[in-house]
Each structure stands twice: as structure tokens, then as C-alpha cells.
Write a protein that holds these residues in place. Structure first.
Motif, PDB file in Angstrom:
ATOM      1  N   ALA A  87       0.418  53.412  26.362  1.00 26.49           N
ATOM      2  CA  ALA A  87       0.741  54.668  25.671  1.00 26.49           C
ATOM      3  C   ALA A  87      -0.526  55.345  25.166  1.00 26.49           C
ATOM      4  O   ALA A  87      -0.660  56.567  25.257  1.00 26.49           O
ATOM      5  N   ASP A 113      -0.249  61.620  19.927  1.00 24.76           N
ATOM      6  CA  ASP A 113       0.214  61.552  21.313  1.00 24.76           C
ATOM      7  C   ASP A 113       0.618  60.133  21.698  1.00 24.76           C
ATOM      8  O   ASP A 113       1.565  59.936  22.459  1.00 24.76           O
ATOM      9  N   THR A 114      -0.086  59.140  21.176  1.00 25.87           N
ATOM     10  CA  THR A 114       0.277  57.749  21.449  1.00 25.87           C
ATOM     11  C   THR A 114       1.654  57.444  20.884  1.00 25.87           C
ATOM     12  O   THR A 114       2.489  56.825  21.566  1.00 25.87           O
ATOM     13  N   LEU A 116       4.028  59.583  20.307  1.00 25.46           N
ATOM     14  CA  LEU A 116       5.006  60.301  21.125  1.00 25.46           C
ATOM     15  C   LEU A 116       5.291  59.544  22.420  1.00 25.46           C
ATOM     16  O   LEU A 116       6.447  59.399  22.831  1.00 25.46           O
ATOM     17  N   ASN A 117       4.235  59.041  23.071  1.00 21.15           N
ATOM     18  CA  ASN A 117       4.435  58.261  24.287  1.00 21.15           C
ATOM     19  C   ASN A 117       5.250  56.999  24.014  1.00 21.15           C
ATOM     20  O   ASN A 117       6.126  56.639  24.804  1.00 21.15           O
ATOM     21  N   THR A 119       7.467  56.634  21.715  1.00 17.75           N
ATOM     22  CA  THR A 119       8.844  57.081  21.514  1.00 17.75           C
ATOM     23  C   THR A 119       9.525  57.325  22.850  1.00 17.75           C
ATOM     24  O   THR A 119      10.678  56.930  23.050  1.00 17.75           O
ATOM     25  N   TYR A 120       8.831  57.950  23.775  1.00 19.21           N
ATOM     26  CA  TYR A 120       9.407  58.193  25.099  1.00 19.21           C
ATOM     27  C   TYR A 120       9.681  56.874  25.820  1.00 19.21           C
ATOM     28  O   TYR A 120      10.726  56.713  26.453  1.00 19.21           O
ATOM     29  N   PHE A 121       8.741  55.936  25.741  1.00 22.89           N
ATOM     30  CA  PHE A 121       8.938  54.633  26.384  1.00 22.89           C
ATOM     31  C   PHE A 121      10.152  53.920  25.802  1.00 22.89           C
ATOM     32  O   PHE A 121      10.963  53.352  26.545  1.00 22.89           O
ATOM     33  N   LEU A 123      12.712  55.257  24.238  1.00 27.96           N
ATOM     34  CA  LEU A 123      13.922  55.982  24.624  1.00 27.96           C
ATOM     35  C   LEU A 123      14.317  55.634  26.057  1.00 27.96           C
ATOM     36  O   LEU A 123      15.485  55.370  26.346  1.00 27.96           O
ATOM     37  N   GLY A 124      13.339  55.617  26.952  1.00 29.05           N
ATOM     38  CA  GLY A 124      13.625  55.252  28.341  1.00 29.05           C
ATOM     39  C   GLY A 124      14.096  53.809  28.465  1.00 29.05           C
ATOM     40  O   GLY A 124      15.050  53.510  29.209  1.00 29.05           O
TER      41      GLY A 124
END
Length: 141
Positions: A87, A113-114, A116-117, A119-121, A123-124
Motif C-alpha cells: 500500500a 494515500d497509504t 486510502l490504499n 482501506t481499498y485493500f 474493502l476488496g
């Protein structure tokens, strides 16, 4: 013993929450910015106390009950560190497009940004786990 320790930690967190809420309500009457900082530092403290409680309970209790479980713990920590590193590596850390406010340091942007990444990981990963659980549930019936 484990149950008593857990209850003590929960009561300490509850008491700390009451203190932070009381301070925030008292400070909010005079300074909104200071009240916001109090809430944020309270959240940091809760996170640190919770993390220390989890680490203590997992490491110490795991070492007492089953010393081999520490190898699994190290594997889990390595996996988490790998995801955080990925991330961080993927985080651009650049100024947002159209941002006209005060300049923000590159380190802060990279950290944001880390997160946020991550969080996306997460969530996925949650979506994949839910879908996999649904499919496994269908095939077992």
C-alpha cells in the motif's frame, strides 16, 4: 485470568472515553479547534491501548498456552507488513488535483494515500470473503 484482564482493559477504555468526552464538552465551550484535537488524541490513545491489549493477550497468553502458536503469529505479522508495504509503495503522495489550500508535506500525503490504499485493500478483501463464504455455503448444502 484472561476474562478478568479483558474486563479491566474494557473498563479502562470506557473510563478514558468518559474523560475524553468530558474534556471535549468542557473545551468545546471555548475552543472548537482544541476540542477537535482532544478528540483526535483520545482516538489515538484508544487505538494504542487496544493494540497493546491485543498484542499482550495474543503474545503472552499464546506463549503460555501454545509456544508454537507464536510462529503463526509471526507469519500473520509478516503478511500484514507485506500488505502495508505494498500500500505504501503504490501510494503516489502527490498533491490532489484542484487543491488550493495550504501546501501539505509529501510525507503526510504519502501516509494519507497509504491509508486510502489500505482501506481499498480491506474493502476488496471483505467483498471477496463475503462472496467466497456465500459460494462455500451454497456448495455445502
Amino acid at each position: 485470568m484472561n476474562r478478568i484482564l479483558r474486563n479491566i482493559v474494557l473498563w479502562v477504555l470506557f473510563g478514558a472515553g468518559l474523560v475524553v468526552c468530558g474534556l471535549t464538552a468542557f473545551i468545546l465551550q471555548s475552543d472548537v479547534e482544541l476540542a477537535t484535537e482532544t478528540i483526535l488524541f483520545g482516538a489515538y490513545a484508544f487505538g494504542i491501548i487496544s493494540l497493546l491489549a491485543v498484542v499482550f493477550s495474543v503474545v503472552v497468553m499464546g506463549a503460555i498456552n501454545d509456544p508454537k502458536s507464536l510462529l503463526k503469529l509471526l507469519g500473520g505479522i509478516a503478511a500484514i507488513a507485506a500488505v502495508v508495504f505494498i500500500a505504501w509503495f503504490l501510494a503516489p503522495g502527490t498533491q490532489p488535483i484542484g487543491y488550493l489550500g495550504d501546501p501539505v508535506s509529501e510525507g503526510t500525503l504519502k501516509l494519507t494515500d497509504t491509508f486510502l490504499n489500505l482501506t481499498y485493500f480491506l474493502l476488496g478483501g471483505t467483498a471477496v470473503a463475503l462472496i467466497a463464504n456465500f459460494i462455500i455455503g451454497l456448495t455445502r448444502k
